[in-house]
Every structure is written in C-alpha cells, then in structure tokens.
Enzyme design. Sequence first.
Site, PDB file in Angstrom:
ATOM      1  N   LYS A  80      39.324  63.775   2.377  1.00 54.24           N
ATOM      2  CA  LYS A  80      39.967  62.808   1.486  1.00 54.24           C
ATOM      3  C   LYS A  80      39.609  63.235   0.069  1.00 54.24           C
ATOM      4  CE  LYS A  80      42.204  58.770   1.870  1.00 54.24           C
ATOM      5  NZ  LYS A  80      43.124  58.311   2.905  1.00 54.24           N
ATOM      6  N   GLY A 180      52.807  40.725   7.279  1.00 53.76           N
ATOM      7  CA  GLY A 180      53.176  41.837   6.402  1.00 53.76           C
ATOM      8  C   GLY A 180      54.493  42.450   6.827  1.00 53.76           C
ATOM      9  N   GLY A 182      56.207  44.966   5.210  1.00 52.25           N
ATOM     10  CA  GLY A 182      56.447  46.184   4.436  1.00 52.25           C
ATOM     11  C   GLY A 182      57.098  47.230   5.327  1.00 52.25           C
ATOM     12  N   HIS A 183      56.842  48.487   5.004  1.00 52.80           N
ATOM     13  CA  HIS A 183      57.476  49.582   5.740  1.00 52.80           C
ATOM     14  C   HIS A 183      57.161  49.535   7.231  1.00 52.80           C
ATOM     15  CE1 HIS A 183      57.314  51.093   1.562  1.00 52.80           C
ATOM     16  NE2 HIS A 183      58.521  51.510   1.877  1.00 52.80           N
ATOM     17  N   VAL A 184      55.910  49.308   7.552  1.00 57.25           N
ATOM     18  CA  VAL A 184      55.516  49.318   8.965  1.00 57.25           C
ATOM     19  C   VAL A 184      55.928  48.015   9.648  1.00 57.25           C
ATOM     20  CG1 VAL A 184      53.554  49.433  10.558  1.00 57.25           C
ATOM     21  CG2 VAL A 184      53.577  50.873   8.517  1.00 57.25           C
TER      22      VAL A 184
HETATM   23  P1  NAD Z   1      53.646  48.100   2.473  1.00 57.71           P
HETATM   24  O1  NAD Z   1      52.972  48.025   1.149  1.00 57.71           O
HETATM   25  O2  NAD Z   1      55.025  48.626   2.582  1.00 57.71           O
HETATM   26  O3  NAD Z   1      53.641  46.640   3.146  1.00 57.71           O
HETATM   27  C1  NAD Z   1      52.603  45.741   3.094  1.00 57.71           C
HETATM   28  C2  NAD Z   1      53.200  44.359   3.086  1.00 57.71           C
HETATM   29  O4  NAD Z   1      52.163  43.391   3.211  1.00 57.71           O
HETATM   30  C3  NAD Z   1      53.961  44.024   1.803  1.00 57.71           C
HETATM   31  O5  NAD Z   1      55.256  43.564   2.104  1.00 57.71           O
HETATM   32  C4  NAD Z   1      53.098  42.950   1.141  1.00 57.71           C
HETATM   33  O6  NAD Z   1      53.865  42.016   0.387  1.00 57.71           O
HETATM   34  C5  NAD Z   1      52.482  42.301   2.366  1.00 57.71           C
HETATM   35  N1  NAD Z   1      51.275  41.525   2.086  1.00 57.71           N
HETATM   36  C6  NAD Z   1      50.290  41.787   1.195  1.00 57.71           C
HETATM   37  N2  NAD Z   1      49.368  40.808   1.233  1.00 57.71           N
HETATM   38  C7  NAD Z   1      49.756  39.935   2.189  1.00 57.71           C
HETATM   39  C8  NAD Z   1      49.225  38.725   2.694  1.00 57.71           C
HETATM   40  N3  NAD Z   1      48.084  38.197   2.225  1.00 57.71           N
HETATM   41  N4  NAD Z   1      49.902  38.085   3.670  1.00 57.71           N
HETATM   42  C9  NAD Z   1      51.071  38.579   4.150  1.00 57.71           C
HETATM   43  N5  NAD Z   1      51.621  39.711   3.707  1.00 57.71           N
HETATM   44  C10 NAD Z   1      50.978  40.382   2.727  1.00 57.71           C
HETATM   45  O7  NAD Z   1      52.637  48.916   3.419  1.00 57.71           O
HETATM   46  P2  NAD Z   1      52.975  49.621   4.795  1.00 57.71           P
HETATM   47  O8  NAD Z   1      53.279  51.038   4.557  1.00 57.71           O
HETATM   48  O9  NAD Z   1      53.895  48.787   5.595  1.00 57.71           O
HETATM   49  O10 NAD Z   1      51.528  49.569   5.481  1.00 57.71           O
HETATM   50  C11 NAD Z   1      51.009  48.369   6.014  1.00 57.71           C
HETATM   51  C12 NAD Z   1      49.568  48.597   6.477  1.00 57.71           C
HETATM   52  O11 NAD Z   1      49.547  49.649   7.411  1.00 57.71           O
HETATM   53  C13 NAD Z   1      48.611  49.013   5.354  1.00 57.71           C
HETATM   54  O12 NAD Z   1      47.333  48.501   5.658  1.00 57.71           O
HETATM   55  C14 NAD Z   1      48.582  50.530   5.472  1.00 57.71           C
HETATM   56  O13 NAD Z   1      47.389  51.080   4.956  1.00 57.71           O
HETATM   57  C15 NAD Z   1      48.671  50.696   6.972  1.00 57.71           C
HETATM   58  N6  NAD Z   1      49.224  51.986   7.397  1.00 57.71           N
HETATM   59  C16 NAD Z   1      50.466  52.377   7.019  1.00 57.71           C
HETATM   60  C17 NAD Z   1      50.978  53.597   7.456  1.00 57.71           C
HETATM   61  C18 NAD Z   1      52.361  54.039   7.085  1.00 57.71           C
HETATM   62  O14 NAD Z   1      52.872  54.999   7.669  1.00 57.71           O
HETATM   63  N7  NAD Z   1      53.039  53.376   6.163  1.00 57.71           N
HETATM   64  C19 NAD Z   1      50.205  54.431   8.263  1.00 57.71           C
HETATM   65  C20 NAD Z   1      48.927  54.002   8.661  1.00 57.71           C
HETATM   66  C21 NAD Z   1      48.447  52.781   8.218  1.00 57.71           C
END
Ligand code: NAD
Length: 367
Positions: A80, A180, A182-184
């Site tokens: 990292k 949440g 978001g993307h995932v």
């Molecule tokens: P993202 O930023 O697209 O989505 C996160 C979502 O969580 C957002 O919509 C945000 O508004 C919401 N959020 C924040 N605080 C909140 C709360 N208190 N209550 C409810 N919702 C809340 O992120 P992502 O890419 O979807 O990733 C989500 C999680 O998965 C993160 O912890 C990230 O580290 C982990 N992750 C993601 C990936 C990936 O491929 N994107 C891979 C491994 C791990």
Amino acid sequence: MGIFADIEKRDHEQVVFCSDKESGLRAIISIHDTTLGPSLGGCRMWNYASEEEALRDVLRLSRGMTYKASIAGLNLGGGKSVIIGNSKTDKNEMLFRSFGRFVEGLGGRYITAEDVGTSVKDMEWVRTETKYVTGIAQAHGGSGDPSPVTGLGVFTGVKACANRVYGPDSLAGKKVSVQGLGHVGQNLVERLVNDGAKVYVTDIEEEKVSAVVNEFGVEAVSTDEIYGLDVDIFSPCALGAIINDETIPQLKCDIVAGGANNQLEDESKHGHVLKENGILYAPDYAINAGGLINVYNELEGYNRERALRQAEGIYDILMDIFDRAEDEDIPTHYASNRVAEDRINNIGRIKNIYVGHQTGVNPDNRR
Ligand code: NAD
C-alpha cells in the site's frame, strides 16, 4: 516505538519514504509480504495529522492486502502507499509522476492503484512513469470500475452464507437489508431482487435511495433503523466499524455479509460477540475481494468474464473459512486469517525448491 520496531512487529518487508522537494511529494510505500508475488495495493492520498499517523495507516493497510490477496488465491503480496496531502487542493501532474518514478524504482516489488483520495485519472499520470500501476480506465485498456465484480463476489458470498445457515443457496423469500447504495450496494440490490429476496435499503443520500426504490421496488428505511430490522441477512456496503458495541445488541439477523471494508470496530472483540450471538459473519476482506480479483486480472491481460467467474470462487473460499471456524471453534475472521496465513506459509515452503535460475551460486558463471 522506533520505526524498525514498528516494521518488525507485523513482519513488514520494506518501507520506502519518498521525498521530492520539487513536486512537494511526501509519500510512504509499504511492502508487507511478497511470498506469493509482487505486492499490490492502492495509493491513498490523505491529509494525515502527523507522519506517525501516515506510517501507522500504510503499515496496517499493506498488511491487510497480504491477507486479502492470499485468501482470494491470487499470486500477489500485500502493499500500500500513502501520499501525505490534501486530495482536494494538492493534486497535480508533477506530484503523481514523481510518485510514479518512485514506484518504478522498486522494479515491480510494488504495484499501485487508485484508492481513497486518488482517482483513475491520477493513475494515468503515474502510468506515464511506471508500468507498475493497475486499475486503469477501460478506455486505456484497463479493467475500469471494479464494483460490478465486487458486487458479484458479495452476492456469491451472501449465497454461501445462506447455504451454511439455511440449507439452500437461494435467497427467495429471505429478508435482506443493505446499508449503502453506492457502486457495490446498488449492484448487490439488483442481484438480490433478481434472486427473489425481500430487500430493505438505506443511504445518507436521498436521491440514491429513491432511484433504487423506483428501479427495483425495494423498501427504504432510515439510516438508524437499518441495524434493528427484523431480517435474515444484514449487508453493510457503506462504512467501516459498523459492527460495534452499539449496533450488535440491535441486530436480529442470522448473517452479516457485505462489501464494506473493516466492518468490525474491534477485531479482537466484535467477531467473538457475533459468534456468541449465533450470527454468521462473512469476513469482509474475503467476501469483498472481487475488486482485487479484478485488478489482478488486468495484470494478466484483462477479460471481464474471467474476472467475474473468479469472483464467484468467493463462494468456496467462504465455505473453507466456515469449515475451519467450526473445526477450531473460532470466529470466522480468525479462521480466515489462518487460512490466508497457511497458504502463504505453504507457498513459501515450496519456494525453497531450487529451480536453476536463482541468484547466488550459478554454474553458468564458471570460466
Ligand atoms: P461508494 O462510495 O460508491 O458507496 C458508499 C455509499 O454509502 C454511498 O452511497 C454513501 O452515501 C453511503 N453511505 C455513507 N455513509 C452512510 C451511512 N451512515 N448510512 C448509509 N449509507 C451511507 O462506495 P462503494 O464503491 O460502493 O464501496 C462500498 C464499500 O465497499 C466501501 O467500504 C468500500 O471500501 C468497500 N469496497 C468496495 C470495492 C469496490 O469495488 N468498489 C471493493 C472492495 C471493498
């Protein structure tokens, strides 16, 4: 504690302090373990309060990457990097190209990628100076957004948990809450709905909630309500540290399985409490390894189909972890650590076999 003591405590191999007065770069690259292959992990840009905090963070995160790569069965080690600075105001081409030159100087021992505070665009600058960067935009031959692969991995992991607890893999009729969108989270909701689950969702961003409710017909709940819902499965896909002293007493679910990183606020405590409460926990770094699987595939010449199939392997990975946890009567996140450590130790042992082109005594050098 001195720097070497800090490094030795958790078995890190190498820590590189990168300083370039011209660009203002102050970065730390941490290589935790390269037994399985080159270390890989994102480059985080953060306004750390102190240098000690930056060092602590990069040491912790690089170690986590070793475990994630190992549990996912990848030929990668853990690394990292952190750039100390404000990602909103301090970014420029010179900074990232100078960082790229330091990465290049490590000759492939560390491969970087985007992370919190850095973007695919920043990695394009890094790529000007080094080939040891991954997670590049699809337009440039890279793997693009890893979230669909992470989403599939999490969905597959949820099904593995359902199999363990209820028998069938199918989520038909099961109640699942997703924190949440978001993307995932969005990707996961679609898959859950298609599999017949009754899904409850929450997010701090209202527009995301209404979009998902409209598209998939799921039920919205408030951000506070999500923990205490009467559901079968709780899937955290937003923040870390949400499994803690406050939330555990509220949980009514049988399973916690989601994509968020670092879900347990205190690893030495909260994994045990989940186990005592009869809740099956899918270790976060195992169930969300799809993103890492995706960038690993980019290194081998990207093929999304192959990455998706590999992410489905998370099902069997979790099953092995659950078997180990049951056999040894330990929390699942400890079982996961042990499975990951065993692989590293075993592969390390076969690397003792001489294959004829190692450095040291070389008969070809005889005159
Ligand atoms: P993202 O930023 O697209 O989505 C996160 C979502 O969580 C957002 O919509 C945000 O508004 C919401 N959020 C924040 N605080 C909140 C709360 N208190 N209550 C409810 N919702 C809340 O992120 P992502 O890419 O979807 O990733 C989500 C999680 O998965 C993160 O912890 C990230 O580290 C982990 N992750 C993601 C990936 C990936 O491929 N994107 C891979 C491994 C791990």
